[in-house]
Design a protein around this motif. Structure first.
Motif, PDB file in Angstrom:
ATOM      1  N   ILE A 215       0.836  -1.207   0.000  1.00 10.85           N
ATOM      2  CA  ILE A 215       0.000   0.000   0.000  1.00 10.85           C
ATOM      3  C   ILE A 215       0.869   1.254   0.000  1.00 10.85           C
ATOM      4  O   ILE A 215       0.593   2.220  -0.718  1.00 10.85           O
ATOM      5  N   ALA A 216       1.953   1.239   0.798  1.00 13.38           N
ATOM      6  CA  ALA A 216       2.842   2.403   0.870  1.00 13.38           C
ATOM      7  C   ALA A 216       3.487   2.695  -0.479  1.00 13.38           C
ATOM      8  O   ALA A 216       3.753   3.856  -0.810  1.00 13.38           O
ATOM      9  N   SER A 217       3.718   1.647  -1.280  1.00 15.96           N
ATOM     10  CA  SER A 217       4.365   1.847  -2.580  1.00 15.96           C
ATOM     11  C   SER A 217       3.484   2.632  -3.548  1.00 15.96           C
ATOM     12  O   SER A 217       3.971   3.187  -4.523  1.00 15.96           O
ATOM     13  N   ALA A 218       2.173   2.647  -3.270  1.00 15.17           N
ATOM     14  CA  ALA A 218       1.244   3.370  -4.152  1.00 15.17           C
ATOM     15  C   ALA A 218       0.923   4.766  -3.648  1.00 15.17           C
ATOM     16  O   ALA A 218       0.128   5.483  -4.253  1.00 15.17           O
ATOM     17  N   GLU A 273     -10.554  30.915   1.984  1.00 12.35           N
ATOM     18  CA  GLU A 273     -10.918  30.254   3.243  1.00 12.35           C
ATOM     19  C   GLU A 273     -11.042  28.744   3.025  1.00 12.35           C
ATOM     20  O   GLU A 273     -11.700  28.290   2.089  1.00 12.35           O
ATOM     21  N   LEU A 274     -10.388  27.968   3.896  1.00 11.85           N
ATOM     22  CA  LEU A 274     -10.450  26.510   3.800  1.00 11.85           C
ATOM     23  C   LEU A 274     -11.376  25.949   4.873  1.00 11.85           C
ATOM     24  O   LEU A 274     -11.293  26.331   6.039  1.00 11.85           O
ATOM     25  N   HIS A 275     -12.223  25.004   4.480  1.00  8.40           N
ATOM     26  CA  HIS A 275     -13.063  24.288   5.435  1.00  8.40           C
ATOM     27  C   HIS A 275     -12.539  22.876   5.684  1.00  8.40           C
ATOM     28  O   HIS A 275     -12.851  22.266   6.701  1.00  8.40           O
ATOM     29  N   GLU A 276     -11.747  22.362   4.753  1.00  7.46           N
ATOM     30  CA  GLU A 276     -11.143  21.025   4.921  1.00  7.46           C
ATOM     31  C   GLU A 276      -9.877  20.949   4.100  1.00  7.46           C
ATOM     32  O   GLU A 276      -9.818  21.430   2.966  1.00  7.46           O
ATOM     33  N   LEU A 277      -8.855  20.321   4.684  1.00 10.77           N
ATOM     34  CA  LEU A 277      -7.602  20.062   3.979  1.00 10.77           C
ATOM     35  C   LEU A 277      -7.069  18.737   4.526  1.00 10.77           C
ATOM     36  O   LEU A 277      -6.483  18.702   5.595  1.00 10.77           O
ATOM     37  N   THR A 278      -7.317  17.645   3.797  1.00 10.68           N
ATOM     38  CA  THR A 278      -7.026  16.310   4.309  1.00 10.68           C
ATOM     39  C   THR A 278      -6.178  15.511   3.329  1.00 10.68           C
ATOM     40  O   THR A 278      -6.602  15.272   2.190  1.00 10.68           O
ATOM     41  N   PRO A 279      -4.978  15.081   3.745  1.00 11.63           N
ATOM     42  CA  PRO A 279      -4.205  14.175   2.887  1.00 11.63           C
ATOM     43  C   PRO A 279      -4.968  12.870   2.685  1.00 11.63           C
ATOM     44  O   PRO A 279      -5.580  12.343   3.618  1.00 11.63           O
ATOM     45  N   VAL A 280      -4.968  12.349   1.468  1.00 12.11           N
ATOM     46  CA  VAL A 280      -5.682  11.116   1.140  1.00 12.11           C
ATOM     47  C   VAL A 280      -4.679   9.974   1.099  1.00 12.11           C
ATOM     48  O   VAL A 280      -3.736   9.995   0.306  1.00 12.11           O
ATOM     49  N   ARG A 281      -4.894   8.973   1.974  1.00 10.56           N
ATOM     50  CA  ARG A 281      -4.015   7.806   2.002  1.00 10.56           C
ATOM     51  C   ARG A 281      -4.359   6.862   0.857  1.00 10.56           C
ATOM     52  O   ARG A 281      -5.523   6.679   0.512  1.00 10.56           O
ATOM     53  N   SER A 282      -3.330   6.252   0.291  1.00 10.38           N
ATOM     54  CA  SER A 282      -3.564   5.240  -0.733  1.00 10.38           C
ATOM     55  C   SER A 282      -4.150   3.994  -0.076  1.00 10.38           C
ATOM     56  O   SER A 282      -3.967   3.744   1.114  1.00 10.38           O
TER      57      SER A 282
END
Length: 310
Positions: A215-218, A273-282
């Motif tokens: 999963i980490a490789s992607a 203005e930001l309401h959400e800023l979320t890194p997306v995990r593979s």
């Protein structure tokens, strides 16, 4: 343990399995993944002696399956849940298997109880649902209390409780030090169940790694963003080379190519203005699709798969 060395199977001009080598270790659940036609089922059939390799070898606990004195005590397999005479009851089917392999009849009752089939043990298999048939196939695989379990799509037709039961069962068996090989097309379920994954593509191994490493490789820089001025933020971000922006139907953005910090800085400097800023995990699905995108047997252009809405 299951070990394959140079395992190959050809049907005329078609090569179903192409010189694969692997070692499936005890004490863990190993996922067996690949598109339709990748060679998974053929490989499993060769493991239990139903198909003979064109070349190469595959052994279970150090020997070919057929050479073991008590094969059901060595490896149990679910390869075809429909391979039961429909006129037989579940109990009579298991009793016949037990009798031909020298397994005490009390074990039949144990596996019927274990798989939740005690109440329907005297009913004919022809009246079973798909899920009940799967449970019977698993009961047959467990009959010899084997050290190795090989299951091809065991959750097919099961309801959510049944899927959870299979997950808990195979995790428990692996915790006892048994070898568990599990094939499934349900990536979310496999991600919750497997410790290690082998991925096949066109009869060859394209990945053989712990699931976390696969999963980490992607993993890529991908960020989910919600902002009142999403369109203006998207316009700003697209000025950065290599950035891709997808607009969601709910007004959100998915930004690919830069980390969350870069998106946040761009929003701050432009006064958005930001309401959400979320890194997306593979996910396992992301990794699997990246590995097998050139190996699928049938391909559909999603843009033309369905007619436009009226």
């Amino acid at each position: 343990m299951i070990e394959a060395t140079g395992l190959t199977k050809r049907y005329g001009a078609k090569t179903a399995v192409d010189g694969i080598s692997f070692s499936i270790q005890p004490g863990q659940v190993t996922g067996f993944l690949g598109p339709n036609g990748a060679g998974k089922s053929t490989s499993m059939r060769m493991m239990v002696g139903l198909d003979r390799p064109t070349s190469g070898t595959v052994t279970i606990m150090g020997k070919p399956y057929a050479e073991h004195d008590a094969p059901l005590a060595v490896a149990g397999a679910l390869l075809d849940a429909k391979g039961v005479h429909p006129g037989r009851s579940a109990r009579s089917h298991l009793r016949a298997l037990a009798a031909t392999h020298g397994i005490p009849e009390r074990r039949v009752d144990e596996v019927l109880e274990m798989t939740g089939l005690s109440a329907v043990g005297m009913k004919r298999v022809g009246g079973f649902s798909l899920g009940m048939g799967q449970r019977l196939g698993i009961a047959a695989a467990l009959l010899g209390d084997p050290k190795v379990l090989i299951l091809d799509e065991p959750v097919n037709g099961l309801d959510p409780d049944g899927v959870l039961w299979v997950r808990q069962l195979v995790r428990y068996l692996a915790s006892e030090g048994r070898t568990v090989l599990l094939s499934s097309h349900l990536m979310g379920e496999m991600a919750q169940t497997a410790d290690h994954v082998i991925v096949l593509g066109r009869g060859r191994i394209v990945a053989d790694a712990p699931i976390d490493r696969l999963i980490a490789s992607a993993q890529t820089d991908r960020v989910s963003v919600r902002a009142p001025e999403a369109a203006r933020l998207a316009e700003l971000l697209l000025r950065v080379p290599e950035v891709r922006v997808e607009h969601g139907a709910d007004g959100s953005l998915t930004v690919e190519g830069v980390p969350a910090a870069v998106v946040g800085r761009a929003a701050f400097e432009s006064g958005v203005e930001l309401h959400e800023l979320t890194p997306v995990r593979s996910s396992l699905e992301d990794a699997y699709l990246a590995l097998t995108r050139d190996d699928v047997e049938y391909r559909t252009d999603a843009a033309h798969a369905f007619p436009p809405a009226a």
